[in-house]
Design an enzyme around this catalytic site. Structure first.
Site, mmCIF file in Angstrom:
data_model
loop_
_atom_site.group_PDB
_atom_site.id
_atom_site.type_symbol
_atom_site.label_atom_id
_atom_site.label_comp_id
_atom_site.label_asym_id
_atom_site.label_seq_id
_atom_site.Cartn_x
_atom_site.Cartn_y
_atom_site.Cartn_z
ATOM 1 N N HIS A 181 -0.072 -1.254 5.033
ATOM 2 C CA HIS A 181 1.014 -2.309 4.153
ATOM 3 C C HIS A 181 0.194 -3.120 3.150
ATOM 4 O O HIS A 181 -0.767 -3.055 3.047
ATOM 5 C CB HIS A 181 1.596 -3.252 5.115
ATOM 6 N N ARG A 207 0.584 5.535 6.661
ATOM 7 C CA ARG A 207 0.752 5.590 8.120
ATOM 8 C C ARG A 207 0.573 6.931 8.444
ATOM 9 O O ARG A 207 1.144 7.938 7.867
ATOM 10 C CB ARG A 207 2.082 4.972 8.226
ATOM 11 N N GLN A 221 4.924 -0.184 -1.262
ATOM 12 C CA GLN A 221 5.506 -1.308 -0.968
ATOM 13 C C GLN A 221 5.404 -2.362 -2.307
ATOM 14 O O GLN A 221 4.511 -2.231 -3.018
ATOM 15 C CB GLN A 221 4.953 -2.120 0.174
ATOM 16 N N VAL A 264 4.023 -14.217 9.969
ATOM 17 C CA VAL A 264 5.071 -15.119 9.368
ATOM 18 C C VAL A 264 5.703 -15.750 10.550
ATOM 19 O O VAL A 264 5.662 -15.413 11.771
ATOM 20 C CB VAL A 264 6.238 -14.272 8.467
ATOM 21 N N ALA A 316 6.698 -14.752 2.388
ATOM 22 C CA ALA A 316 5.895 -13.611 1.854
ATOM 23 C C ALA A 316 7.147 -12.422 2.492
ATOM 24 O O ALA A 316 7.773 -12.673 3.020
ATOM 25 C CB ALA A 316 4.798 -13.342 2.911
HETATM 26 N N1 PHE Z 1 3.866 -6.016 6.009
HETATM 27 C C1 PHE Z 1 5.160 -5.736 6.544
HETATM 28 C C2 PHE Z 1 5.423 -4.411 6.718
HETATM 29 O O1 PHE Z 1 4.832 -3.504 6.548
HETATM 30 C C3 PHE Z 1 6.346 -6.571 5.819
HETATM 31 C C4 PHE Z 1 6.179 -7.837 5.704
HETATM 32 C C5 PHE Z 1 5.607 -8.339 4.507
HETATM 33 C C6 PHE Z 1 6.780 -8.733 6.804
HETATM 34 C C7 PHE Z 1 5.357 -9.714 4.546
HETATM 35 C C8 PHE Z 1 6.636 -10.286 6.302
HETATM 36 C C9 PHE Z 1 5.980 -10.604 5.461
HETATM 37 O O2 PHE Z 1 6.160 -4.012 7.686
#
Ligand code: PHE
Length: 348
Positions: A181, A207, A221, A264, A316
């Protein structure tokens, strides 16, 4: 042999010639070793000196004239040849060759639209590495080795990756992987920047997935991070509503569902619902569609990067670019993006 006569005859014949082989025969006839002119030169030896000089001079003049004539004629024929060749080559009646023009990939188009929408809201663009360390991809985001959340991210590890020491981490070393991510950039950015700030991080993620219509081994993303003194989820909702409206060029409903991500608290899943079908203009037939995970930045992260305690708040999010593109263009299979199928790509 009368030189004047010879000259006139040669000129007359030359004027009728228009191809190279004829000209070559002419040259042998008038300038060759057995030509009348050569024989004339031979015959001079028998004459007395003064005659030899006079007639020799005449003959030389004639030879020069004929040589020039030959050269001019040759040039003339060759020029004519290349001119006709050029005319044959350039057929102005033939239809032109159409230049095929390239264009941007649908994912590039959508990424640019999303990025522009965030830029209008004051976000700066930052990029991070696709090869990431275990520390930034997991540990720094509250996902230690034994955390069940690691299972959500089927990771592509780099074989033989050297364990790199990481001074910022409690764990002494870190393996390398293809980032699962864009969230690692949250910590990387905060380590080197003080709030307030707002950034987005567009990028490719990987992934270890069994691919199907909604799963790909690579995808994109756009991470977002906004930190300041009184930043709340309400601010986040307002910004996202504005951005999706900009992307889809229509009013879009946005809803949050509670969710969980270790980095988070609280965590949410963001769904959108289009009022109007993007293509068919049908009213209100649409489903709620998930476009991102998000939440308020976990205090552990602020602590980890050395921010002053209890001073900062922020949100975020991680937005799926393919998801947005699929909704926008009504694409039903994520694998099409990387298929290189020209019939698909030419539609954008
Ligand atoms: N990184 C998480 C994902 O790939 C998404 C996410 C980003 C969630 C930032 C919360 C805050 O699923």
């Amino acid at each position: 042999m009368n030189l004047e006569q010879l000259k006139r005859q040669a000129q007359k014949e030359a004027s009728l010639i228009n191809d190279v082989s004829e000209l070559e025969k002419w040259r042998v006839r008038y300038l060759g070793r057995k030509s009348s002119l050569s024989l004339f030169f031979d015959s001079l030896t028998k004459l007395p000196l003064s005659e030899k000089k006079r007639q020799g001079k005449e003959a030389n003049k004639l030879r020069q004239t004929l040589q020039e004539l030959y050269k001019n004629k040759k040039d003339e024929i060759e020029n004519k040849l290349s001119a006709t060749a050029a005319i044959n080559f350039l057929d102005i009646t033939q239809p032109g060759v159409k230049q095929s023009e390239g264009h941007l990939h649908p994912l590039t188009l959508v990424t640019r639209e999303i990025v522009t929408a965030f830029e209008k809201m004051g976000f700066a663009i930052v990029e991070g590495p696709e090869i990431e360390s275990e520390y930034y991809n997991f540990d720094a985001l509250n996902i230690p080795a034994d955390h069940p959340a690691r299972e959500m991210w089927d990771t592509l590890w780099l074989r033989n990756s050297h364990k790199i020491p990481n001074p910022k981490s409690q764990i002494s070393s870190s393996r390398l992987l293809l980032r699962t991510h864009t969230s690692p950039m949250q910590v990387r950015y905060m380590e080197t920047h003080q709030p307030p700030f707002r950034i987005i991080v567009p990028g490719r993620c990987f992934r270890y997935e069994a691919t199907d219509a909604s799963h790909e081994i690579q995808f994109h993303q756009i991470e977002g991070l906004m930190v300041g003194e009184n930043i709340s989820l309400a601010n986040f909702k307002a910004i996202i509503e504005e951005v999706v409206k900009d992307i889809f060029k229509q009013q879009v409903l946005v809803r949050f569902r509670p969710s969980y991500f270790p980095f988070v608290a609280p965590g949410v899943e963001v769904d959108i619902k289009l009022k109007q079908d993007t293509r068919h203009k049908k009213q209100d037939t649409n489903e709620w569609l998930e476009i991102m995970g998000a939440g308020m930045v976990h205090p552990d992260l602020f602590k980890r990067v050395g921010y002053e305690a209890n001073r900062w708040q922020g949100f975020a999010f991680g937005l799926g670019v393919e998801r947005i593109a699929m909704i926008k263009y009504q694409i039903n299979d994520i694998r099409l993006f990387f298929s290189s199928d020209i019939r698909f790509l030419e539609q954008f």
